[in-house]
Design an enzyme around this catalytic site. Structure first.
Site, PDB file in Angstrom:
ATOM      1  N   PRO A   1       0.825  -1.212   0.000  1.00 54.07           N
ATOM      2  CA  PRO A   1       0.000   0.000   0.000  1.00 54.07           C
ATOM      3  C   PRO A   1       0.861   1.265   0.000  1.00 54.07           C
ATOM      4  O   PRO A   1       1.713   1.433   0.867  1.00 54.07           O
ATOM      5  CB  PRO A   1      -0.815  -0.109   1.299  1.00 54.07           C
ATOM      6  CG  PRO A   1      -0.223  -1.203   2.084  1.00 54.07           C
ATOM      7  CD  PRO A   1       0.663  -2.011   1.205  1.00 54.07           C
ATOM      8  N   GLU A   2       0.660   2.086  -0.992  1.00 51.02           N
ATOM      9  CA  GLU A   2       1.390   3.348  -1.088  1.00 51.02           C
ATOM     10  C   GLU A   2       0.472   4.478  -0.630  1.00 51.02           C
ATOM     11  O   GLU A   2      -0.686   4.248  -0.287  1.00 51.02           O
ATOM     12  CB  GLU A   2       1.849   3.568  -2.544  1.00 51.02           C
ATOM     13  CG  GLU A   2       2.839   2.525  -3.045  1.00 51.02           C
ATOM     14  CD  GLU A   2       4.231   2.679  -2.421  1.00 51.02           C
ATOM     15  OE1 GLU A   2       4.475   3.724  -1.791  1.00 51.02           O
ATOM     16  OE2 GLU A   2       5.039   1.759  -2.555  1.00 51.02           O
TER      17      GLU A   2
END
Ligand code: ZN
Length: 276
Positions: free
Chosen positions: A2-3
């Site tokens: 997850p960015e």
């Protein structure tokens, strides 16, 4: 992994369901993720109202009256809305149960995520107090990027240095440099004001586009049964080594910087490199 756009999408998706709600309990099934989960977290937070769900870099911050719950999704984490009756599955490590019956469930197969407590201001936590500027903050612009770039490191290294700017992961750094026509190995101090302006704009556009794309996968974050809602995107340069540049047709090249892959067009991102 997850960015920043996924974390922001998670925040936007969950905020309407938890803000102003009261915590009934925090159920910890796994005592440690990347760091130990504070054993007193349930006692500290029980009965407290969630004033706001905020984000700093890739941390989700549940702001309560007496402090903050910080959640980092690590490499594989997701935080989703369910109800407390839904049976937990393997890797569902923590439930934040609300008095309205909703439950925020933290799943993290690789356990690189974190759930921490910070009394008082979230920003004073050691993991947060040295973080750089948010690229989506209003004051982030070319001039700030220009000032942050007055060093000998490669520009891509500067973009990914969270003490200068937060939340620009490897993929987004590659994409922004391509869009701005800046070679990833350009010594940052050679970045011109004009190029810094183009690069700052590219960073914002690429992150906002990803967040927009995340809106369409929001359902996954709200569905406790679904798969983690990380969204697949089409990249213009990332992962396209040997394939034709979408702008000029030259083959995209690849190099390693700080153990991370950099992809670039030797033609479209050439001029900046010659300044070396
Ligand atoms: Zn090109």
């Amino acid at each position: 992994m997850p960015e920043l756009p996924e974390v922001e999408t998670t925040r936007r998706g969950l905020a309407p369901y938890c803000e102003t709600q009261t915590i009934r309990d925090i159920v910890t099934r796994t005592p440690a993720l990347r760091w130990p989960i504070p054993p007193q977290i349930a006692d500290i937070t029980r009965g407290q109202r969630i004033i706001a769900l905020e984000r700093r870099a890739k941390y989700l911050i549940f702001r309560l009256d007496s402090g903050n719950i910080l959640i980092h999704l690590g490499m594989s984490g997701s935080l989703r809305l369910t109800d407390a009756q839904t049976p937990f599955q393997k890797h569902d490590h923590v439930d934040i149960v609300l008095t309205n019956g909703n439950c925020l469930r933290l799943r993290d197969p690789r356990r690189f995520g974190a759930l921490l407590w910070q009394k008082g201001e979230a920003a004073s936590h050691p993991l947060l107090n040295r973080l750089g500027i948010e690229p989506l903050a209003e004051q982030f612009d070319g001039e700030i990027l220009y000032q942050l770039s007055r060093c000998r490191a490669a520009i891509k290294t500067v973009l990914m240095d969270s003490h200068r700017i937060v939340g620009i992961g490897n993929i987004y750094a590659n994409e922004a440099l391509f869009q701005a026509g800046v070679h990833p190995e350009l010594p940052a101090q050679q970045l011109t004001r004009d190029a810094a302006g183009l690069l700052a704009t590219a960073i914002r556009q690429i992150l906002l586009r990803a967040i927009d794309a995340g809106g369409s996968s929001l359902r996954d974050f709200l569905d406790g049964h679904g798969n983690p809602g990380y969204f697949q995107q089409q990249y213009t340069v990332y992962g396209r080594s040997g394939q034709p540049c979408l702008r000029c047709g030259h083959a995209i090249e690849h190099l390693r910087q700080q153990q991370r892959s950099s992809y670039f067009c030797p033609y479209c991102q050439k001029n900046q490199r010659q300044a070396k």
